[in-house]
Design a protein around this motif. Structure first.
Motif, short mmCIF file in Angstrom:
data_model
loop_
_atom_site.label_atom_id
_atom_site.label_comp_id
_atom_site.label_asym_id
_atom_site.label_seq_id
_atom_site.Cartn_x
_atom_site.Cartn_y
_atom_site.Cartn_z
N ALA A 58 86.36 -42.49 18.98
CA ALA A 58 86.79 -43.83 19.45
C ALA A 58 86.17 -44.09 20.82
CB ALA A 58 88.30 -43.88 19.54
N PRO A 59 85.89 -45.36 21.13
CA PRO A 59 85.28 -45.65 22.43
C PRO A 59 86.35 -45.78 23.52
CG PRO A 59 85.45 -47.65 21.14
CD PRO A 59 86.08 -46.56 20.32
N THR A 60 85.89 -45.98 24.75
CA THR A 60 86.69 -46.29 25.97
C THR A 60 87.39 -45.07 26.55
OG1 THR A 60 88.90 -46.91 25.16
CG2 THR A 60 87.18 -48.62 25.04
N ASP A 61 87.73 -45.23 27.81
CA ASP A 61 88.34 -44.16 28.61
C ASP A 61 89.66 -43.67 28.01
OD1 ASP A 61 87.61 -42.82 31.14
OD2 ASP A 61 89.66 -43.41 31.70
N GLU A 62 90.35 -44.55 27.28
CA GLU A 62 91.65 -44.15 26.70
C GLU A 62 91.49 -42.99 25.72
OE1 GLU A 62 93.60 -47.73 25.06
OE2 GLU A 62 93.08 -48.54 27.03
N ALA A 63 90.31 -42.89 25.10
CA ALA A 63 90.10 -41.81 24.11
C ALA A 63 89.49 -40.56 24.76
CB ALA A 63 89.21 -42.31 23.00
N LYS A 64 89.34 -40.59 26.09
CA LYS A 64 88.71 -39.44 26.75
C LYS A 64 89.79 -38.38 27.02
CE LYS A 64 86.06 -38.65 30.98
NZ LYS A 64 85.58 -39.33 32.19
N ASN A 65 90.34 -37.85 25.94
CA ASN A 65 91.51 -36.98 26.09
C ASN A 65 91.37 -35.72 25.22
OD1 ASN A 65 92.05 -37.81 23.44
ND2 ASN A 65 93.28 -39.54 24.15
N LEU A 66 92.42 -34.89 25.33
CA LEU A 66 92.41 -33.60 24.64
C LEU A 66 92.34 -33.76 23.12
CD1 LEU A 66 92.56 -30.59 25.24
CD2 LEU A 66 95.06 -30.78 25.26
N ALA A 67 93.01 -34.81 22.59
CA ALA A 67 93.01 -35.00 21.13
C ALA A 67 91.59 -35.28 20.65
CB ALA A 67 93.95 -36.16 20.77
N GLY A 93 79.64 -43.34 29.76
CA GLY A 93 80.16 -42.19 30.52
C GLY A 93 81.23 -41.42 29.78
N MET A 94 82.01 -42.11 28.96
CA MET A 94 83.07 -41.40 28.23
C MET A 94 82.44 -40.39 27.26
SD MET A 94 84.53 -41.39 25.11
CE MET A 94 86.07 -40.96 24.34
N VAL A 95 81.41 -40.83 26.54
CA VAL A 95 80.75 -39.94 25.56
C VAL A 95 80.01 -38.80 26.27
CG1 VAL A 95 78.91 -39.82 23.81
CG2 VAL A 95 80.59 -41.67 23.73
N THR A 96 79.30 -39.13 27.36
CA THR A 96 78.53 -38.06 28.02
C THR A 96 79.46 -37.08 28.74
OG1 THR A 96 78.06 -39.42 29.99
CG2 THR A 96 76.41 -39.44 28.23
N ASP A 97 80.57 -37.56 29.31
CA ASP A 97 81.52 -36.65 29.97
C ASP A 97 82.22 -35.75 28.96
OD1 ASP A 97 80.97 -37.87 32.38
OD2 ASP A 97 83.05 -38.36 32.86
N LEU A 98 82.77 -36.37 27.91
CA LEU A 98 83.52 -35.59 26.92
C LEU A 98 82.58 -34.72 26.09
CD1 LEU A 98 86.60 -36.67 24.91
CD2 LEU A 98 84.70 -35.62 23.68
N GLY A 99 81.45 -35.29 25.71
CA GLY A 99 80.48 -34.51 24.92
C GLY A 99 79.91 -33.35 25.74
N LYS A 130 78.68 -33.32 36.02
CA LYS A 130 80.14 -33.39 35.95
C LYS A 130 80.53 -33.73 34.51
CE LYS A 130 81.54 -34.59 40.66
NZ LYS A 130 82.12 -35.63 41.54
N THR A 131 81.34 -32.85 33.89
CA THR A 131 81.79 -33.12 32.52
C THR A 131 83.31 -33.01 32.51
OG1 THR A 131 81.89 -30.83 31.76
CG2 THR A 131 79.74 -31.91 31.64
N GLY A 132 83.98 -33.61 31.53
CA GLY A 132 85.41 -33.41 31.45
C GLY A 132 86.16 -34.50 30.73
N ILE A 133 87.48 -34.36 30.78
CA ILE A 133 88.39 -35.33 30.11
C ILE A 133 89.53 -35.67 31.06
CG2 ILE A 133 87.94 -34.57 27.74
CD1 ILE A 133 90.62 -32.94 27.99
N ASN A 134 90.24 -36.76 30.74
CA ASN A 134 91.47 -37.11 31.45
C ASN A 134 92.60 -36.23 30.90
OD1 ASN A 134 89.88 -39.14 32.55
ND2 ASN A 134 90.54 -40.63 31.00
N PHE A 135 93.58 -35.94 31.75
CA PHE A 135 94.68 -35.07 31.29
C PHE A 135 95.90 -35.28 32.18
CE2 PHE A 135 96.93 -30.94 31.20
CZ PHE A 135 97.11 -30.82 29.83
N GLY A 137 97.76 -37.76 32.67
CA GLY A 137 97.78 -39.03 33.41
C GLY A 137 96.75 -39.08 34.52
N LEU A 138 95.95 -38.04 34.68
CA LEU A 138 94.96 -38.03 35.78
C LEU A 138 93.55 -38.05 35.20
CD1 LEU A 138 96.72 -35.43 38.07
CD2 LEU A 138 96.62 -37.90 38.40
N LYS A 139 92.69 -38.80 35.88
CA LYS A 139 91.31 -38.94 35.38
C LYS A 139 90.48 -37.69 35.70
CE LYS A 139 89.28 -42.98 35.89
NZ LYS A 139 89.09 -43.93 34.80
N ASN A 140 89.68 -37.30 34.74
CA ASN A 140 88.75 -36.18 34.91
C ASN A 140 89.44 -34.93 35.45
OD1 ASN A 140 86.66 -37.90 34.10
ND2 ASN A 140 86.49 -38.70 36.18
#
Ligand code: GLY
Length: 349
Positions: A58-67, A93-99, A130-135, A137-140
């Protein structure tokens, strides 16, 4: 931490040669639903992608999570990927950070290539490891430093980007301009953003990324000078947090543009930065980005967001400020009174 940055004159040729430069047993492409529909068709027929496995999230920052990360790990496992496989991240950025994080952790790490498709990710997120996910409630909040093998920058994607997202990325370029030199700064101010010449924009992107690269190479894990890249961001993150709380939508780069206005005011006040250049930025930002509206009743909340920014220690607000274009002052602090003056200045001008 070395990564190759390719300014693609010919997207297909650059992608083909970058992939052929890596030895791998399996090729996997990560897209989101937007890039899968609009960007992947530009590349999918290349012979180098024959037999590649495609994962779509899924796109957007909301999907940049552990699931989502867990879904990507699972898809890599099901595709039979190994430590010797290659992941190609095609997206913002969401895809490149999470990927990048998925690749860095799967089987203790496989190689990855970034093909950023937004201006913001071309000039910032995809470069510098810099790579990562939100967790929580905090970004990156969770991530690692680990560079892509290659980052491929192509203006092909910028030509179809909507205007707001073009502006959003351009704010990070303004930041890089302030960190570099007068020539770059005036070139950025004179670029016609309303009627962009994409060949010229590609050259500006190349310069912008070279500035970021040179900062990152001096301090890959942000112990010192990499904090220069936080210019404008202490105020920007507070604006984004206030906007989120009030249900207002603000693109990251817009908040950075407004944050730069605020932090150049502090730079004039505390570091002797030129008021003339501050006014140049103000005029440019007001013309293109408008203004973020807030009232005096928001000051306390904005101040609290700044003190809780993860760049800070012990509740003291840490700013990157400027003494002049190219002359960077990291680890600057400001009192609550000075920050309120800054908020006054921005609101009244
Ligand atoms: N986005 C700032 C950095 O990469 O350090």
């Amino acid at each position: 931490m070395k990564q190759d940055i390719l300014i693609a004159e010919n997207l297909e040729a650059s992608v083909t040669s970058s992939i052929n430069n890596v030895r791998f047993d399996k090729l996997v492409v990560l897209t989101d639903t937007t890039t899968n529909q609009h960007c992947w068709p530009l590349l999918s027929a290349l012979p180098v992608f024959k037999g590649a496995h495609v994962i779509t999230i899924a796109p957007t920052d909301e999907a940049k999570n552990l699931a989502t990360l867990s879904d990507v790990w699972m898809a890599l496992q099901q595709a039979g990927a190994s430590r010797h496989s290659l992941l190609v991240n095609l997206g913002g950025g969401m895809v490149t950070d999470l990927g990048g994080f998925a690749a860095s952790t799967f089987k203790r790490g496989m190689a990855y290539i970034n093909i950023p498709t937004t201006l913001l990710s071309q000039v910032d997120a995809s470069v510098g490891g810099k790579t990562g996910i939100n967790f929580g409630g905090l970004k990156n909040e969770i991530g690692v430093f680990n560079c892509a093998r290659t980052v491929i920058l192509s203006s092909v994607f910028l030509r179809t980007l909507d205007h707001a997202n073009l502006l959003s990325g351009y704010a990070e370029m303004l930041k890089h301009g302030l960190l570099s030199n007068n020539e770059n700064w005036y070139e950025l101010l004179s670029f016609d953003l309303e009627n962009p010449n994409f060949d010229q924009l590609q050259q500006l992107v190349a310069k912008s990324v070279a500035i970021k690269e040179s900062v990152v190479n001096q301090d890959p894990t942000e112990n010192g000078i990499r904090k220069a890249l936080n210019l404008g961001h202490t105020a920007a993150h507070a604006i984004e947090s206030l906007a989120l709380q009030e249900g207002r939508t603000v693109l990251h780069g817009y908040a950075v543009a407004w944050g730069l206005m605020m932090e150049l005011y502090l730079s004039v006040r505390k570091c002797g930065f030129s008021a003339k250049v501050m006014h140049q930025l103000e005029a440019f930002v007001k013309q293109h980005y408008g203004k973020f509206q807030y009232e005096c009743k928001h000051y306390e909340m904005l101040y609290n967001f700044m003190t809780h920014d993860k760049k800070n220690q012990s509740g003291i607000v840490n700013f990157t400020l400027m003494a002049s274009i190219g002359d960077i002052c990291i680890n600057q602090t400001a009192t609550q009174y000075e920050i309120e003056e800054m908020l006054d200045y921005y609101r009244e001008n």
